[in-house]
Each structure stands twice: as C-alpha cells, then as structure tokens.
Design a protein around this motif. Structure first.
Motif, PDB file in Angstrom:
ATOM      1  N   LEU A  47      16.713 -26.639 -23.529  1.00 13.98           N
ATOM      2  CA  LEU A  47      15.783 -27.724 -23.243  1.00 13.98           C
ATOM      3  C   LEU A  47      15.999 -28.282 -21.841  1.00 13.98           C
ATOM      4  O   LEU A  47      15.036 -28.626 -21.137  1.00 13.98           O
ATOM      5  CB  LEU A  47      15.949 -28.832 -24.292  1.00 13.98           C
ATOM      6  CG  LEU A  47      15.065 -30.069 -24.124  1.00 13.98           C
ATOM      7  CD1 LEU A  47      13.583 -29.701 -24.113  1.00 13.98           C
ATOM      8  CD2 LEU A  47      15.363 -31.086 -25.229  1.00 13.98           C
ATOM      9  N   SER A  48      17.263 -28.367 -21.412  1.00 17.36           N
ATOM     10  CA  SER A  48      17.539 -28.882 -20.064  1.00 17.36           C
ATOM     11  C   SER A  48      16.934 -27.981 -18.996  1.00 17.36           C
ATOM     12  O   SER A  48      16.428 -28.457 -17.973  1.00 17.36           O
ATOM     13  CB  SER A  48      19.057 -29.014 -19.852  1.00 17.36           C
ATOM     14  OG  SER A  48      19.683 -27.765 -19.625  1.00 17.36           O
ATOM     15  N   ILE A  49      16.970 -26.674 -19.236  1.00 15.64           N
ATOM     16  CA  ILE A  49      16.351 -25.736 -18.282  1.00 15.64           C
ATOM     17  C   ILE A  49      14.846 -25.981 -18.207  1.00 15.64           C
ATOM     18  O   ILE A  49      14.252 -26.025 -17.117  1.00 15.64           O
ATOM     19  CB  ILE A  49      16.642 -24.284 -18.705  1.00 15.64           C
ATOM     20  CG1 ILE A  49      18.134 -23.961 -18.520  1.00 15.64           C
ATOM     21  CG2 ILE A  49      15.781 -23.300 -17.905  1.00 15.64           C
ATOM     22  CD1 ILE A  49      18.549 -22.605 -19.077  1.00 15.64           C
ATOM     23  N   ASP A  69      11.612 -20.629 -23.891  1.00 15.64           N
ATOM     24  CA  ASP A  69      10.208 -20.250 -24.082  1.00 15.64           C
ATOM     25  C   ASP A  69       9.497 -21.201 -25.041  1.00 15.64           C
ATOM     26  O   ASP A  69       8.331 -21.561 -24.816  1.00 15.64           O
ATOM     27  CB  ASP A  69      10.124 -18.816 -24.611  1.00 15.64           C
ATOM     28  CG  ASP A  69      10.234 -17.783 -23.498  1.00 15.64           C
ATOM     29  OD1 ASP A  69      10.205 -18.181 -22.316  1.00 15.64           O
ATOM     30  OD2 ASP A  69      10.359 -16.590 -23.803  1.00 15.64           O
ATOM     31  N   ALA A  70      10.180 -21.630 -26.102  1.00 19.67           N
ATOM     32  CA  ALA A  70       9.558 -22.565 -27.047  1.00 19.67           C
ATOM     33  C   ALA A  70       9.303 -23.915 -26.381  1.00 19.67           C
ATOM     34  O   ALA A  70       8.228 -24.509 -26.543  1.00 19.67           O
ATOM     35  CB  ALA A  70      10.453 -22.728 -28.278  1.00 19.67           C
ATOM     36  N   ALA A  71      10.284 -24.416 -25.643  1.00 23.68           N
ATOM     37  CA  ALA A  71      10.128 -25.723 -24.986  1.00 23.68           C
ATOM     38  C   ALA A  71       9.060 -25.676 -23.906  1.00 23.68           C
ATOM     39  O   ALA A  71       8.312 -26.648 -23.716  1.00 23.68           O
ATOM     40  CB  ALA A  71      11.460 -26.174 -24.401  1.00 23.68           C
ATOM     41  N   ASN A  72       8.970 -24.572 -23.192  1.00 28.09           N
ATOM     42  CA  ASN A  72       7.942 -24.456 -22.154  1.00 28.09           C
ATOM     43  C   ASN A  72       6.527 -24.542 -22.728  1.00 28.09           C
ATOM     44  O   ASN A  72       5.592 -24.919 -22.020  1.00 28.09           O
ATOM     45  CB  ASN A  72       8.103 -23.147 -21.384  1.00 28.09           C
ATOM     46  CG  ASN A  72       9.270 -23.176 -20.418  1.00 28.09           C
ATOM     47  OD1 ASN A  72       9.824 -24.232 -20.131  1.00 28.09           O
ATOM     48  ND2 ASN A  72       9.662 -22.017 -19.919  1.00 28.09           N
ATOM     49  N   GLN A  73       6.383 -24.182 -24.004  1.00 31.55           N
ATOM     50  CA  GLN A  73       5.066 -24.230 -24.633  1.00 31.55           C
ATOM     51  C   GLN A  73       4.659 -25.642 -25.029  1.00 31.55           C
ATOM     52  O   GLN A  73       3.469 -25.942 -25.129  1.00 31.55           O
ATOM     53  CB  GLN A  73       5.056 -23.333 -25.879  1.00 31.55           C
ATOM     54  CG  GLN A  73       5.226 -21.857 -25.595  1.00 31.55           C
ATOM     55  CD  GLN A  73       4.088 -21.280 -24.787  1.00 31.55           C
ATOM     56  OE1 GLN A  73       2.917 -21.590 -25.028  1.00 31.55           O
ATOM     57  NE2 GLN A  73       4.414 -20.442 -23.817  1.00 31.55           N
TER      58      GLN A  73
END
Length: 229
Positions: free
Chosen positions: A41-43, A109-113
């Motif tokens: 998530l930090s990324i 990838d999930a957080a970017n969505q």
C-alpha cells in the motif's frame, strides 16, 4: 584503532536474531503478511502522489511503462530475478522472502485499482508522506516477524558479507536502479529523496517495538531439600 574482519562479523546486527520456524508462528505470520500488505500500500500511495517513487519502484514503474505490464507484475518478476542472484551468494530464502515477492506485487496492483489519483498538491504530499511513514512501519512489521528478508535486502546483505560494506552496496544498487528506472520513464522526485533520507530512521524507530522476541526458556523449579533431622 581499525576494526578487523573478525570484529566486523561480531558487531551486533540491527536485524532480529534467528528463531526456530515454529516458535510463535501464528503471531509472526500475522505480522509478516500485515507488514507486506502495508508495504504494498505504501508503494501505491507514492505512485499515486506522482512526486517521486521509492528507489526500486522507479525501476519497476519504468519497466512497466516500457513493457505494458502492471507495476505489481513487474515487481514480482524483478523480485524473482533478484532472488536468483542469491544462488552464487549462498543465501537461503525464508518464507518471508518468497511471500515478499508475491504479496507486495499483488497488493500494489489491487491498491492501484482502488486508490484515487489526487490532483491537489496538498493531497499528493499527504499521499507521499503517508506512504513513506507507512513503509517504515510496514518494514518494522515484516522484518520483525523474522521469517526471512526481502529479496533485495538479501542481495545487499549477501554482497556485503563477502565484499565491501552494506552501506556501499546499498548506495551503488539504489543509485543504479534509480538511474535506470528514470531513463525508462519512472518517476524521480522529492519523494525519492525524502524516502532515502527517512526510511532508515523510521525502520530503526519501529523495528525494536515490532520485533517478535523468542519466548524465555522455562527454568525448572527448585527442588526443596529435606530439612535436617
């Protein structure tokens, strides 16, 4: 007085001492995966801020731009390739090492969505600073779980154990990945600089309080001696 090689090897490490795999395993597994999820998530927070990524993520983002793959997929592929470099260094991966490669990429990838893409500069700075602080906390969680280092950390410690120093190798590798990533289109900025300055002190602050300590060995109860007749 110069410190010889024996003294350097005997110097205390900031990493937790090795523990048997099964000792306090439920707590360590929870902490490991919570830490890896927080790290991912930090990324994503720093990617969304567009103010500069973590050094390795400059490379991951640049490769993603060039290949059309997602950042998380690139992160997994690069992590696996870095792990192959452990073989000549005779480093042994742990559960945390393999989990690091897979879980962080999936979380990114999930957080970017789902994360919004902020446009206001105040929100972008909040994302960037939040990402840096969260990364320090998450690093303390997963390193403190003591289930194996991440592939990139293991590469640097493996190289340092045989030649030069950890600080020297970290500098060379991170400057190299930032430069390569920037040429490929990755974002370098104030966030990259602040991360480099802050992540060491943050991890050093959080790690002692988050390290899972081994259980103290039980001492046998003293046997009472018979009273003299």
């Amino acid at each position: 007085m110069p410190i010889d090689a024996t003294q350097r090897r005997a110097a205390p490490s900031r990493r937790p001492a090795p523990m048997p795999l099964r000792e306090r395993l439920p707590r360590r597994l929870f902490q490991l995966y919570a830490g890896l999820a927080g790290y991912g998530l930090s990324i994503s927070l720093m990617l969304a801020a567009h103010l500069g990524n973590q050094p390795w993520d400059v490379l991951h983002q640049g490769l993603a731009h060039r290949t059309g793959l997602s950042v998380g997929t690139v992160l997994i592929i690069v992590g696996a390739l870095v792990l192959l470099c452990w073989i000549p260094l005779r480093q042994r991966p742990g559960l945390g090492t393999v989990s690091n490669i897979v879980v962080i990429g999936l979380v990114v990838d999930a957080a970017n969505q789902v994360l919004p893409q902020p446009s206001h500069i105040v929100t972008r700075w909040a994302f960037m600073i939040g990402g840096i602080v969260l990364c320090g906390f998450a690093s303390g969680l997963y390193i403190g779980a003591n289930l194996g280092p991440g592939p990139r950390d293991g590469l640097m410690t493996g190289l340092a154990a045989r030649t030069w120093s950890l600080r020297g190798w970290r500098t060379v590798l991170e400057v190299g990945v930032v430069a390569t990533g920037a040429l490929l289109g990755g974002t370098v900025g104030i966030g990259t600089v602040l991360y480099a300055l802050a992540i060491g002190p943050l991890a050093q602050f959080f790690l002692p309080m988050l390290t899972v300590a081994p259980r103290a060995p039980r001492t046998p109860a003293a046997v009472a001696e018979p009273a003299p007749a």
